[in-house]
Write a protein that holds these residues in place. Structure first.
Motif, PDB file in Angstrom:
ATOM      1  N   GLU A 251      35.871 -81.003  48.103  1.00  0.00           N
ATOM      2  CA  GLU A 251      34.999 -81.937  48.819  1.00  0.00           C
ATOM      3  C   GLU A 251      35.811 -83.011  49.530  1.00  0.00           C
ATOM      4  O   GLU A 251      35.514 -83.395  50.663  1.00  0.00           O
ATOM      5  N   ALA A 254      37.516 -81.402  52.565  1.00  0.00           N
ATOM      6  CA  ALA A 254      36.572 -81.150  53.651  1.00  0.00           C
ATOM      7  C   ALA A 254      36.219 -82.444  54.378  1.00  0.00           C
ATOM      8  O   ALA A 254      36.134 -82.474  55.607  1.00  0.00           O
ATOM      9  N   MET A 255      36.003 -83.499  53.611  1.00  0.00           N
ATOM     10  CA  MET A 255      35.616 -84.761  54.222  1.00  0.00           C
ATOM     11  C   MET A 255      36.739 -85.325  55.096  1.00  0.00           C
ATOM     12  O   MET A 255      36.505 -85.892  56.158  1.00  0.00           O
ATOM     13  N   VAL A 261      33.238 -80.827  59.247  1.00  0.00           N
ATOM     14  CA  VAL A 261      32.967 -82.052  58.492  1.00  0.00           C
ATOM     15  C   VAL A 261      33.904 -83.155  58.968  1.00  0.00           C
ATOM     16  O   VAL A 261      33.479 -84.118  59.600  1.00  0.00           O
ATOM     17  N   PRO A 404      25.265 -84.717  61.336  1.00  0.00           N
ATOM     18  CA  PRO A 404      25.674 -84.406  59.952  1.00  0.00           C
ATOM     19  C   PRO A 404      27.026 -84.987  59.589  1.00  0.00           C
ATOM     20  O   PRO A 404      27.347 -85.126  58.422  1.00  0.00           O
ATOM     21  N   GLU A 405      27.843 -85.302  60.588  1.00  0.00           N
ATOM     22  CA  GLU A 405      29.199 -85.738  60.302  1.00  0.00           C
ATOM     23  C   GLU A 405      29.373 -87.252  60.365  1.00  0.00           C
ATOM     24  O   GLU A 405      30.473 -87.763  60.274  1.00  0.00           O
ATOM     25  N   ARG A 419      28.488 -86.734  48.293  1.00  0.00           N
ATOM     26  CA  ARG A 419      28.871 -85.316  48.295  1.00  0.00           C
ATOM     27  C   ARG A 419      29.315 -84.832  46.921  1.00  0.00           C
ATOM     28  O   ARG A 419      29.733 -83.691  46.775  1.00  0.00           O
TER      29      ARG A 419
END
Length: 421
Positions: A251, A254-255, A261, A404-405, A419
């Motif tokens: 996570e 990805a962030m 993302v 979403p980002e 998240r």
């Protein structure tokens, strides 16, 4: 509304004669990163070292702050009464009763070839998320990569001897270490996380959850040293600690830089093999292009106009490498404390697995305050500019990003809690 707990009793100048002897048995939930005198290598004789444990207990006693101290002077005075200093003997004795069995080495990276520029080609041998967290084990020269250490179900036992007047303080320190800390390097990314295996018959209290312990001991408010301000458990259950750690690191990865993302999705480049990473959604690259007045032709259209460095909230330094001709030269961002360069600001975000009261392994995230507020941009060994980290950003500053980002760029740490797996 959170309740402010009463502080632990003030320690007397002269300790009592009665002692508490507490023995605990623990094991590792996740692979250990180093743990010896040299950070990337373990100690084959005494992997569980008393100085390392005392250091962890000191840190977590300060972070939990059971005495409710509000000044560094008061904190230092109380700390000396428990852990000792150059003028005062420690009231705490830590002994290693038993060491764990020999660990299994987990190779993490390997060199499989060389480029035309005599640079090594390196691939990871563990999951990509674990490799992301263990990147310091990678040898950029390709000669000697480090390994993680897997102790399996092997346990180790410790004995703590202290004056009864320090009971509440030791309860808080041990709770903080066993809940959020560990042994070895990179414990803030979940390596070397420990869990207790013998809670029955303890002489000290054992909170049933991270939140229960936080409500009991913390609550002195904003103080200048690292202190615990938030702790949450994810809703998903995992089979083992390493699986939960991998999910947490995934996570975070990805962030920070994941396609769709942290950056635009992967794309096919004409004339090139495979797909190339998309452009970063974070504001730092465009802020640096404006600072250096240097843009690659394909990057002249900005993602955001915010002169901000929100990723600094996750820890410093940050190294920036622009691979496209025309973009700025390599540079790095370091914390600025009283207008002085700070080589490192440890991440305020702590990630690790945790076994709850139902024996399920869950993902745990915690936040330490304060966060870095000012940062210096360095290139070619000299400072170029100082900026506010500026977290959180205003929603309008990221209006050009896909919906979403947007969340991670307003406040990265808040976004990670949202998240939490």
């Amino acid at each position: 509304m959170s309740r402010t707990p009463p502080p632990a009793p003030e320690l007397p100048e002269h300790p009592k004669s009665d002692l508490i002897i507490e023995e605990r048995t623990d094991r590792f939930l996740t692979p250990v990163f180093g743990g010896g005198v040299t950070p990337q290598h373990h100690d084959p004789i005494t992997p569980i070292r008393v100085p390392a444990i005392r250091g962890q207990l000191r840190f977590w006693w300060r972070a939990v702050n059971p005495g409710g101290h509000t000044s560094v002077e008061a904190l230092r005075k109380a700390e000396a009464k428990i852990f000792g200093d150059t003028e005062m003997r420690s009231r705490l004795v830590v002994q290693t009763v038993s060491q764990p069995s020999k660990p299994r080495c987990i190779p993490t990276f390997e060199t499989y070839g060389w480029t035309d520029k005599a640079k090594p080609k390196i691939r990871h041998l563990v999951g990509e998320h674990m490799a992301y967290g263990a990147f310091p084990l990678r040898d950029e020269e390709g000669k000697s990569h480090g390994s993680l250490l897997d102790y399996g179900d092997s346990v180790f036992s410790l004995r703590f001897i202290f004056d009864s007047s320090a009971r509440d303080h030791m309860e808080a320190a041990l709770w903080g270490w066993e809940t959020f800390g560990g042994l070895g390097a990179r414990t803030r990314r979940g390596f070397g996380a420990i869990e207790r295996t013998d809670a029955v018959g303890t002489k000290l209290s054992v909170p049933t959850s991270p939140e229960a312990g936080r409500e009991r001991w913390t609550g002195a408010g904003d103080v200048p040293w690292p202190h615990l301000v938030r702790a949450e458990l994810g809703s998903k259950s995992f089979r083992e600690g390493r699986e939960a750690q991998s999910a947490l690191l995934g996570e975070l990865r990805a962030m920070r830089q994941g396609p769709g993302v942290g950056r635009r999705p992967l794309k096919k480049v004409p004339g090139k093999k495979g797909k190339r990473p998309g452009r970063s959604y974070w504001p730092e690259p465009d802020a640096l292009r404006r600072l250096f007045k240097s843009w690659a032709n394909k990057h002249r259209q900005e993602c955001t106009t915010a002169d901000a460095f929100p990723r600094a909230a996750l820890g410093l330094p940050i190294v920036f490498h622009f691979s496209t001709k025309g973009d700025p030269e390599d540079c790095h961002l370091v914390a600025s404390v009283n207008r002085q360069k700070a080589e490192r600001w440890a991440s305020p975000l702590i990630l690790r697995p945790y076994r709850d009261s139902n024996k399920a392994v869950r993902a745990l995230a915690a936040e330490l305050a304060p966060r870095p507020r000012r940062a210096l941009v360095y290139s070619q060994g000299r400072p170029r500019a100082e900026h506010d980290v500026r977290v959180p950003l205003e929603p309008g500053e990221v209006s050009s990003m896909p919906k979403p980002e947007r969340a991670p760029f307003l406040d990265p740490i808040d976004a990670f809690f949202q998240r939490l797996p």
